[in-house]
Each structure stands twice: as C-alpha cells, then as structure tokens.
Design a protein around this motif. Structure first.
Motif, mmCIF file in Angstrom:
data_model
loop_
_atom_site.group_PDB
_atom_site.id
_atom_site.type_symbol
_atom_site.label_atom_id
_atom_site.label_comp_id
_atom_site.label_asym_id
_atom_site.label_seq_id
_atom_site.Cartn_x
_atom_site.Cartn_y
_atom_site.Cartn_z
ATOM 1 N N ALA A 1 0.879 -1.362 0.020
ATOM 2 C CA ALA A 1 0.029 0.185 -0.024
ATOM 3 C C ALA A 1 1.001 1.234 0.057
ATOM 4 C CB ALA A 1 -0.785 0.070 1.089
ATOM 5 N N GLY A 2 0.703 2.017 -1.089
ATOM 6 C CA GLY A 2 1.349 3.410 -0.990
ATOM 7 C C GLY A 2 0.597 4.276 -0.153
ATOM 8 N N GLY A 3 1.422 5.494 0.162
ATOM 9 C CA GLY A 3 0.639 6.499 1.009
ATOM 10 C C GLY A 3 0.901 6.091 2.532
ATOM 11 N N LEU A 4 0.807 4.722 2.948
ATOM 12 C CA LEU A 4 0.805 4.616 4.394
ATOM 13 C C LEU A 4 2.139 4.806 4.987
ATOM 14 C CD1 LEU A 4 -0.911 1.057 4.142
ATOM 15 C CD2 LEU A 4 -1.926 3.167 5.162
ATOM 16 N N SER A 5 2.274 5.225 5.855
ATOM 17 C CA SER A 5 3.596 5.712 6.555
ATOM 18 C C SER A 5 3.683 4.744 7.484
ATOM 19 C CB SER A 5 3.580 7.181 7.226
ATOM 20 O OG SER A 5 2.633 6.907 8.672
ATOM 21 N N THR A 6 5.068 4.653 8.061
ATOM 22 C CA THR A 6 5.690 3.652 9.015
ATOM 23 C C THR A 6 5.534 4.365 10.370
ATOM 24 O OG1 THR A 6 7.788 4.397 8.111
ATOM 25 C CG2 THR A 6 6.952 2.266 7.557
ATOM 26 N N HIS A 7 4.971 5.593 10.731
ATOM 27 C CA HIS A 7 4.865 6.226 11.889
ATOM 28 C C HIS A 7 4.623 5.643 13.036
ATOM 29 C CE1 HIS A 7 0.550 7.031 10.977
ATOM 30 N NE2 HIS A 7 0.575 6.911 12.290
ATOM 31 N N ALA A 8 3.616 4.467 12.797
ATOM 32 C CA ALA A 8 3.289 3.795 13.911
ATOM 33 C C ALA A 8 4.162 2.501 14.569
ATOM 34 C CB ALA A 8 2.004 2.766 13.697
ATOM 35 N N VAL A 9 5.360 2.260 13.887
ATOM 36 C CA VAL A 9 6.322 1.641 14.386
ATOM 37 C C VAL A 9 7.775 2.377 15.048
ATOM 38 C CG1 VAL A 9 5.824 -0.312 12.838
ATOM 39 C CG2 VAL A 9 7.527 1.200 12.214
ATOM 40 N N ASP A 10 8.292 1.813 15.711
ATOM 41 C CA ASP A 10 9.392 2.771 16.486
ATOM 42 C C ASP A 10 10.489 2.976 15.380
ATOM 43 O OD1 ASP A 10 7.845 2.713 18.800
ATOM 44 O OD2 ASP A 10 8.863 0.794 19.712
ATOM 45 N N ALA A 11 10.690 1.635 14.897
ATOM 46 C CA ALA A 11 11.991 1.889 13.940
ATOM 47 C C ALA A 11 11.964 0.602 12.852
ATOM 48 C CB ALA A 11 13.249 1.477 14.757
ATOM 49 N N LEU A 12 12.232 1.045 11.728
ATOM 50 C CA LEU A 12 12.637 0.053 10.700
ATOM 51 C C LEU A 12 13.815 -0.387 10.851
ATOM 52 C CD1 LEU A 12 11.397 1.840 7.590
ATOM 53 C CD2 LEU A 12 10.163 0.173 8.763
ATOM 54 N N LEU A 13 14.111 -1.856 10.479
ATOM 55 C CA LEU A 13 15.293 -2.739 10.930
ATOM 56 C C LEU A 13 16.256 -2.748 9.576
ATOM 57 C CD1 LEU A 13 13.322 -5.432 12.898
ATOM 58 C CD2 LEU A 13 14.946 -3.341 13.920
ATOM 59 N N CYS A 14 17.520 -2.955 9.969
ATOM 60 C CA CYS A 14 18.575 -3.202 8.788
ATOM 61 C C CYS A 14 18.917 -4.527 9.072
ATOM 62 C CB CYS A 14 19.536 -2.092 8.610
ATOM 63 S SG CYS A 14 20.583 -1.659 10.046
ATOM 64 N N VAL B 1 8.819 -7.826 13.729
ATOM 65 C CA VAL B 1 8.892 -8.487 12.590
ATOM 66 C C VAL B 1 9.996 -8.522 11.593
ATOM 67 C CG1 VAL B 1 7.814 -6.630 11.111
ATOM 68 C CG2 VAL B 1 7.182 -9.087 10.364
ATOM 69 N N LEU B 2 10.341 -9.465 11.078
ATOM 70 C CA LEU B 2 11.459 -9.593 10.282
ATOM 71 C C LEU B 2 10.876 -10.289 8.837
ATOM 72 C CD1 LEU B 2 14.132 -11.328 12.281
ATOM 73 C CD2 LEU B 2 13.890 -9.088 11.808
ATOM 74 N N TRP B 3 11.476 -9.665 7.613
ATOM 75 C CA TRP B 3 10.828 -10.017 6.459
ATOM 76 C C TRP B 3 11.774 -9.943 5.347
ATOM 77 C CZ3 TRP B 3 8.371 -5.101 8.293
ATOM 78 C CH2 TRP B 3 8.991 -3.953 7.552
ATOM 79 N N ALA B 4 11.617 -10.560 4.117
ATOM 80 C CA ALA B 4 12.457 -10.649 2.769
ATOM 81 C C ALA B 4 11.799 -10.515 1.661
ATOM 82 C CB ALA B 4 13.549 -11.875 3.073
ATOM 83 N N MET B 5 12.529 -9.817 0.989
ATOM 84 C CA MET B 5 11.944 -9.777 -0.592
ATOM 85 C C MET B 5 12.048 -11.010 -1.278
ATOM 86 S SD MET B 5 12.840 -7.041 -3.797
ATOM 87 C CE MET B 5 14.265 -7.588 -4.090
ATOM 88 N N MET B 6 10.766 -11.574 -2.008
ATOM 89 C CA MET B 6 10.883 -12.591 -2.811
ATOM 90 C C MET B 6 10.788 -11.868 -4.206
ATOM 91 S SD MET B 6 11.650 -15.618 -1.389
ATOM 92 C CE MET B 6 10.924 -17.036 -2.405
#
Ligand SMILES: CC(C)(COP(=O)(O)OP(=O)(O)OC[C@H]1O[C@@H](n2cnc3c(N)ncnc32)[C@H](O)[C@@H]1OP(=O)(O)O)[C@@H](O)C(=O)NCCC(=O)NCCS
Length: 317
Positions: free
Chosen positions: A152-165, A223-228
């Motif tokens: 979904a475009g336009g959704l922000s990630t503001h509700a999480v504390d951080a994105l992970l690397c 949550v952890l994810w990966a691109m397929m």
C-alpha cells in the motif's frame, strides 16, 4: 545404488541441471552464480551438504541438507538445543523420473542422518509436489495457509518505533519470544541472514533495489521480512506481536515498505503465534498455500506430530 556427498565440481554440474526446476528468471549462468554465492554464506558453509544418489558413475537424484537449530524439552522441563536437518532441492532429471530414485535418496539420507552422532531431532522439508511422495519416506505434513495483504502506497511507517536493517537481526532474534511448546525449531541469526543473502543475490542479478528495511519493531513486538523478487512479494520470516495494535503497526510498515520496493503484496505464513492477530488485520485474505507444504519426520521418540509443530517462514529452505 549408493549415497555420496557431492564434490564442488558435481555441485556446479547439478546447478546446471536443476536450473530447469528453480532457475527462472535467471539464466543458467546467473543461477550458478546464485548457488555459488549462497553456498559461500556462513550458514551454508557451516551446515549445508549436497547428496547424490549414484549408480556407477551416473547421478540418479540429488538433494541438499541444511542443519538448523531445534529445541526439545527434557525431563527437567528445560529445552535442550539440538539440530534438525532441512531437506531441499530434491531433484531427479526428467528422463530418470518415476523409478523410485527420489524416494530411495530420501530414505538413504534419513538413514545416514539417523546414524550420525548426535542424531538430529528431526528432518523437515517444504514440499512443492504435495505430500504423497514424501509420506512414503516417513514425513507427515502440517496444514499450510497464507495470509496476504496488498502492498500500500501512502501509508506511513509512523506507527512503528523503527525500521530494521540487516545488522539488527541478531539482537531482534534474541529478543523475540520463543514458542512455549515441547519441541520447536528456531532459526539462528545466520539462518535468517541466508534469506537476506538470497534477497541481495536476486537484487544484484535482476538489477533491482532491495527494500529499505528487513523488518520493524514497535515496543517489544517485532517482525522480520525478506523480498521474494521472483514472486513479487515481501514475505514475513518471523513475527512476534504482543497485541493486535502492534501487529497492525508492523504489518502496515511491511505494506508500505513492499510498495516502495515495487512489490505487490505481503505474505504471512499462518502459525498459531501469528493467527490471532493477522486474522483481525483489515484487508488480510487467507489462501491455501501454493507449494512449500511443511513436512516433518521425527528421528527421536517423544517428538510431537507435524501438526503440532510451528513452521515459520524463516525455516523454509
Ligand atoms: C519430484 C521428483 C524429485 C520426483 O523424482 P522421482 O525420482 O521421479 O520420484 P520417485 O520415482 O521416487 O517417486 C515418483 C512419485 O513422485 C510423484 N511426483 C513427481 N512429481 C510430482 C509433482 N510435480 N506433483 C506431485 N507428485 C509428483 C509422482 O507422481 C510419483 O508418484 P507415483 O509413483 O505414485 O506415480 C522429480 O519429479 C523432480 O525432480 N521434479 C522437479 C523438481 C521438484 O519439483 N522437486 C521437488 C521439490 S519439493
């Protein structure tokens, strides 16, 4: 017929042959590069073996085994760490199919594993050809359902504390709650990174950007994810959500990241731990999984049946 470990030259030759099953959209050369790169990854260097069923000088069938961590509750109630072996890339060349070679290979590999010291807790695989072939060799399947969410475009990630690397994975994995059950498989940081190595390899070979993050954290949920890239999806590898609110925030972040990476959907494997939350996320659709049917063959007494074992996507090989 005998079971042997493949030499490096035999592995490269098998890559050329198995390209027909798993290579698309890569060229044979690119697929060989992908395989060489994955074999060089620390997780594979430590626990991956390529097995050949041979008849004289001819290879009849092949597969790989990958050692992963599993935990079995002992008499004192504490979990004891052992290994389980994931079986992958079972392959018989087209002209040789239907003679029982894959079945013979599975049986010989299991006997070899059972004779190792210490023997693995279990053997597991993710079948793309249904259950009957592997049931013959003592495997039992678990139900396999997926939940899909559109990117979904336009959704922000503001509700999480951080994105992970990528570098955050070991700590996140350490903090995630493990299942409170007699037996479970739990990926090491190296095993999770192997999924990211696949992502890195495809991004490079297909010349497309990687997603900006490999997961998200909110409070004590993660949550952890990966691109397929091949399937145009972001797959959730592992998720530990403490509340519906956290699950929604984490999955919204996944949807946004998927969209920005040019992927069309987020896929979450149904598990007892994720079901209560995912089922209540609006827009989530439940579908019977196409392929990757989890199957388990216990090698120790006291192991629960496959239907009572969790198979998070992070275990897929
Ligand atoms: C699946 C595969 C390894 C079977 O090899 P094989 O040496 O012919 O296997 P066996 O002779 O021991 O067993 C054959 C059985 O597998 C079943 N099988 C093979 N391919 C299948 C498929 N795509 N879907 C469902 N069943 C399949 C056959 O129906 C056959 O059953 P039958 O004896 O009742 O007719 C081989 O077809 C192959 O390499 N396929 C491409 C790669 C692949 O999909 N591997 C499996 C990944 S999980």
């Amino acid at each position: 017929m005998e079971l042997v470990l493949a030499t490096d030259a035999q592995k490269a030759e098998r890559d050329r042959v198995t390209h027909a099953a798993w290579g698309s959209p890569l060229t044979v050369e690119q697929f060989q590069q992908r395989e060489a790169r994955l074999r060089a990854h620390p997780w594979c260097r430590e626990g991956m073996r390529t097995w050949l069923l041979m008849d004289g000088g001819r290879v009849l069938a092949s597969c790989e085994t990958l050692a992963m961590d599993s935990y079995l509750r002992g008499p004192d109630g504490a979990h004891v760490k052992g290994t389980s072996e994931g079986i992958a890339s079972v392959f018989t060349e087209e002209a040789l199919r239907g003679h029982g070679y894959a079945t013979r290979l599975m049986d010989l590999v299991a006997a070899r594993m059972e004779a190792e010291s210490p023997a693995p807790h279990s053997l597991l695989l993710f079948s793309d050809v249904g259950a009957p072939l592997y049931r013959r060799s003592g495997y039992h399947e678990a139900p396999a359902w997926d939940w899909r969410l559109p990117a979904a475009g336009g959704l922000s990630t503001h509700a999480v504390d951080a994105l992970l690397c990528d570098g955050d994975v070991p700590l996140m994995l350490e903090q995630m709650r493990r299942p409170d059950v007699p037996f479970f498989l739990w990926p090491s940081a190296a095993q999770v990174d192997w999924h990211l190595e696949r992502e890195r390899a495809y991004a490079q070979l297909l010349n497309r950007p990687r997603p900006e993050a490999c997961g998200a954290v909110v409070g004590s949920s993660c949550v952890l994810w990966a691109m397929m890239a091949r399937y145009d999806e972001l797959v959730v590898l592992l998720m530990d959500a403490g509340s519906l609110e956290d699950a929604v925030a984490l999955l919204e972040a996944a949807r946004g990241v998927a969209h920005r990476a040019g992927l069309s959907k987020v896929v979450i494997w149904e598990e007892p731990g994720t079901l209560p939350w995912v089922a209540r996320v609006s827009g989530a659709v439940r579908v019977a999984r196409d392929g990757a049917l989890p199957m388990l063959r216990p090698l120790r007494p006291g192991l629960p049946p496959a239907t009572r074992v969790d198979f998070p996507r992070a275990l897929w090989v």
